[in-house]
Design an enzyme around this catalytic site. Structure first.
Site, PDB file in Angstrom:
ATOM      1  N   ARG A 117       0.839  -1.197   0.000  1.00 37.04           N
ATOM      2  CA  ARG A 117       0.000   0.000   0.000  1.00 37.04           C
ATOM      3  C   ARG A 117       0.878   1.253   0.000  1.00 37.04           C
ATOM      4  O   ARG A 117       1.986   1.257   0.496  1.00 37.04           O
ATOM      5  CB  ARG A 117      -0.897   0.005   1.248  1.00 37.04           C
ATOM      6  N   LYS A 182       2.670 -10.539  10.157  1.00 34.28           N
ATOM      7  CA  LYS A 182       2.045 -10.416   8.831  1.00 34.28           C
ATOM      8  C   LYS A 182       2.384 -11.628   7.962  1.00 34.28           C
ATOM      9  O   LYS A 182       3.544 -11.950   7.751  1.00 34.28           O
ATOM     10  CB  LYS A 182       2.527  -9.119   8.166  1.00 34.28           C
ATOM     11  N   ARG A 320      -2.476  -0.154  14.023  1.00 35.56           N
ATOM     12  CA  ARG A 320      -1.364  -0.825  14.709  1.00 35.56           C
ATOM     13  C   ARG A 320      -1.817  -1.277  16.093  1.00 35.56           C
ATOM     14  O   ARG A 320      -2.614  -0.587  16.723  1.00 35.56           O
ATOM     15  CB  ARG A 320      -0.186   0.148  14.911  1.00 35.56           C
TER      16      ARG A 320
HETATM   17  P1  ATP Z   1      -1.138  -0.489   6.597  1.00 35.09           P
HETATM   18  O1  ATP Z   1      -0.415   0.796   6.554  1.00 35.09           O
HETATM   19  O2  ATP Z   1      -1.887  -0.819   5.401  1.00 35.09           O
HETATM   20  O3  ATP Z   1      -1.885  -0.732   7.857  1.00 35.09           O
HETATM   21  P2  ATP Z   1       1.309  -2.036   6.616  1.00 35.09           P
HETATM   22  O4  ATP Z   1       2.109  -1.275   7.565  1.00 35.09           O
HETATM   23  O5  ATP Z   1       1.235  -3.489   6.792  1.00 35.09           O
HETATM   24  O6  ATP Z   1      -0.143  -1.626   6.568  1.00 35.09           O
HETATM   25  P3  ATP Z   1       1.840  -1.393   3.863  1.00 35.09           P
HETATM   26  O7  ATP Z   1       1.616   0.050   3.652  1.00 35.09           O
HETATM   27  O8  ATP Z   1       0.837  -2.323   3.353  1.00 35.09           O
HETATM   28  O9  ATP Z   1       1.970  -1.676   5.323  1.00 35.09           O
HETATM   29  O10 ATP Z   1       3.306  -1.702   3.325  1.00 35.09           O
HETATM   30  C1  ATP Z   1       3.887  -2.936   3.280  1.00 35.09           C
HETATM   31  C2  ATP Z   1       4.469  -3.361   4.604  1.00 35.09           C
HETATM   32  O11 ATP Z   1       4.706  -4.747   4.534  1.00 35.09           O
HETATM   33  C3  ATP Z   1       5.799  -2.724   4.968  1.00 35.09           C
HETATM   34  O12 ATP Z   1       5.857  -2.509   6.340  1.00 35.09           O
HETATM   35  C4  ATP Z   1       6.845  -3.800   4.607  1.00 35.09           C
HETATM   36  O13 ATP Z   1       7.979  -3.749   5.420  1.00 35.09           O
HETATM   37  C5  ATP Z   1       6.050  -5.066   4.843  1.00 35.09           C
HETATM   38  N1  ATP Z   1       6.439  -6.153   3.933  1.00 35.09           N
HETATM   39  C6  ATP Z   1       7.050  -6.086   2.750  1.00 35.09           C
HETATM   40  N2  ATP Z   1       7.216  -7.298   2.190  1.00 35.09           N
HETATM   41  C7  ATP Z   1       6.694  -8.176   3.063  1.00 35.09           C
HETATM   42  C8  ATP Z   1       6.556  -9.583   3.050  1.00 35.09           C
HETATM   43  N3  ATP Z   1       6.986 -10.343   2.030  1.00 35.09           N
HETATM   44  N4  ATP Z   1       5.961 -10.141   4.120  1.00 35.09           N
HETATM   45  C9  ATP Z   1       5.512  -9.394   5.156  1.00 35.09           C
HETATM   46  N5  ATP Z   1       5.606  -8.072   5.221  1.00 35.09           N
HETATM   47  C10 ATP Z   1       6.194  -7.458   4.181  1.00 35.09           C
HETATM   48  C1  BTN Z   2       0.381  -4.826   1.494  1.00 36.93           C
HETATM   49  O1  BTN Z   2       1.013  -3.782   1.534  1.00 36.93           O
HETATM   50  O2  BTN Z   2       0.110  -5.427   2.513  1.00 36.93           O
HETATM   51  C2  BTN Z   2      -0.082  -5.379   0.168  1.00 36.93           C
HETATM   52  C3  BTN Z   2       0.951  -6.230  -0.465  1.00 36.93           C
HETATM   53  C4  BTN Z   2       0.513  -6.748  -1.821  1.00 36.93           C
HETATM   54  C5  BTN Z   2       1.569  -7.544  -2.518  1.00 36.93           C
HETATM   55  C6  BTN Z   2       1.063  -8.189  -3.770  1.00 36.93           C
HETATM   56  S1  BTN Z   2       2.196  -9.381  -4.438  1.00 36.93           S
HETATM   57  C7  BTN Z   2       1.251  -9.491  -5.900  1.00 36.93           C
HETATM   58  C8  BTN Z   2       0.806  -8.092  -6.233  1.00 36.93           C
HETATM   59  N1  BTN Z   2       1.803  -7.377  -7.008  1.00 36.93           N
HETATM   60  C9  BTN Z   2       2.329  -6.344  -6.346  1.00 36.93           C
HETATM   61  O3  BTN Z   2       3.219  -5.596  -6.779  1.00 36.93           O
HETATM   62  N2  BTN Z   2       1.748  -6.237  -5.140  1.00 36.93           N
HETATM   63  C10 BTN Z   2       0.746  -7.261  -4.930  1.00 36.93           C
END
Ligand code: ATP
Ligand code: BTN
Length: 322
Positions: A117, A182, A320
């Protein structure tokens, strides 16, 4: 694709988890040992752990089940493309949104620019997880997309439960959690409106075998995370799981078009990771502290503060634990 052919062939040779000498690998591909070594370095840059032992050759840190396009295609009724090396499966579908039909799927083994996101990075090492996107033309238009992303998360957790995988929960709006870590993330993006309809791409990244402290890339993940193999204690058939998730997504999106969020609040609240727990909501510089009270019928997150129960919606809200 062609440029990656040699590396992908090397990986399929190594996928059994056994030792393979540089010489034997080179012979099978008609390339020199030096060229093998160069390609192995490239594969390591995709986040794959490969060891080299003098006198024995190369070995993967653990065996790897590769995705198989023929198996996937035989298992689902929707158009499907497996592009092993890609920038982002979401971006790939967004690029062709005008020519796609609802349900079209793109899968990858590695994303060079996987995204989460708000433009954050989604760490996507080769072969250990699922990166899956589906295109959907939503006649109800963009306003309905928020509800849709909640519905998709619930459907995926319910599908895992149907496979006997218990204990996976949801973090609003659409992250999958296990024991407060996560496990998967969902990203819904839009490529523009056609008439009143919205062209959506629903992307999901689910960690399957990603191991802490192995792939160098995981150090870039900024919050606690886990993998499905830690939930189940065993490795998972990646092709079969992908097929199940594609069917689940397709059904969830079709149902959502017919029913919207009817009867959905209870399904969500049963799976809410934070229900009744202290949380904070982050909106830019602003933070709201309170107790999580699930969602309302519109999909807004509810938080009980000293002022009473407040509701928040929108892509700019992050939840969070507090
Ligand atoms: P939100 O802000 O939507 O509540 P979020 O903090 O989980 O959620 P996002 O904005 O969705 O975060 O961004 C992606 C987040 O997921 C980042 O904190 C990143 O470090 C983490 N992330 C990236 N790749 C992975 C992965 N493969 N597995 C788990 N977490 C991941
Ligand atoms: C999140 O921030 O939690 C969402 C993560 C979404 C990851 C998936 S992997 C397949 C698809 N392609 C991308 O580049 N992002 C989504």
């Amino acid at each position: 694709m062609k440029e990656h052919h040699t590396k992908l062939t090397l990986l399929s040779q190594l996928s059994d988890g056994q030792f393979h000498s540089g010489e034997a690998l080179g012979e099978q591909l008609g390339i020199s040992r030096a060229a093998v070594s160069k390609h192995i370095k490239g594969i390591q840059e995709w986040g794959v752990d490969i060891f080299r032992v003098q006198g024995k050759g190369y070995q993967l840190a653990k065996p790897m089940q590769l995705l198989d396009e023929a198996v996937l295609k035989a298992g689902v009724a929707t158009p499907l493309e497996l592009i092993p090396i890609i920038d982002s499966t979401n971006q790939h579908l967004l690029n062709q949104a005008d020519s796609l039909t609802s349900g079209a799927v793109c899968l990858a083994e590695y994303q060079a620019k996987g995204r989460g996101r708000r433009g954050r990075e989604w760490i996507s090492p080769f072969g250990s997880n699922l990166y899956l996107s589906m295109f959907w033309r939503l006649d109800a238009g963009m306003a309905a997309a928020m509800g849709l992303s909640l519905v998709v998360g619930v459907a995926i957790v319910e599908a895992l439960e149907a496979l006997g995988i218990e204990g996976v929960k949801l973090k609003w709006p659409n992250d999958l959690y296990y024991q407060d870590k996560k496990l998967a993330g969902i990203l819904v993006e839009m490529s523009g409106q056609a008439g009143g309809a919205a062209n959506l791409v629903i992307g999901m990244g689910m960690n399957l075998q990603m191991a802490a402290g192995s792939e160098r890339s995981t150090s870039a993940i900024t919050q606690p995370w886990t993998s499905l193999s830690e939930v189940t204690g065993e490795s998972i058939d990646r092709n079969q799981l992908a097929i199940t998730l594609i069917k689940t997504l397709h059904r969830a999106l079709s149902d959502y078009e017919l029913q919207g969020m009817n009867g959905f609040v209870e399904r969500w609240n049963r799976l809410d990771n934070f229900l009744g727990r202290p949380i904070k909501l982050i909106m830019g510089p602003r933070e709201v502290y309170g107790i999580a009270r699930g969602i309302n019928a519109q999909g807004a997150v509810l938080i009980e503060t000293e002022q009473g129960v407040e509701e928040y919606v929108g892509g700019e809200v992050s939840l969070r634990g507090a």
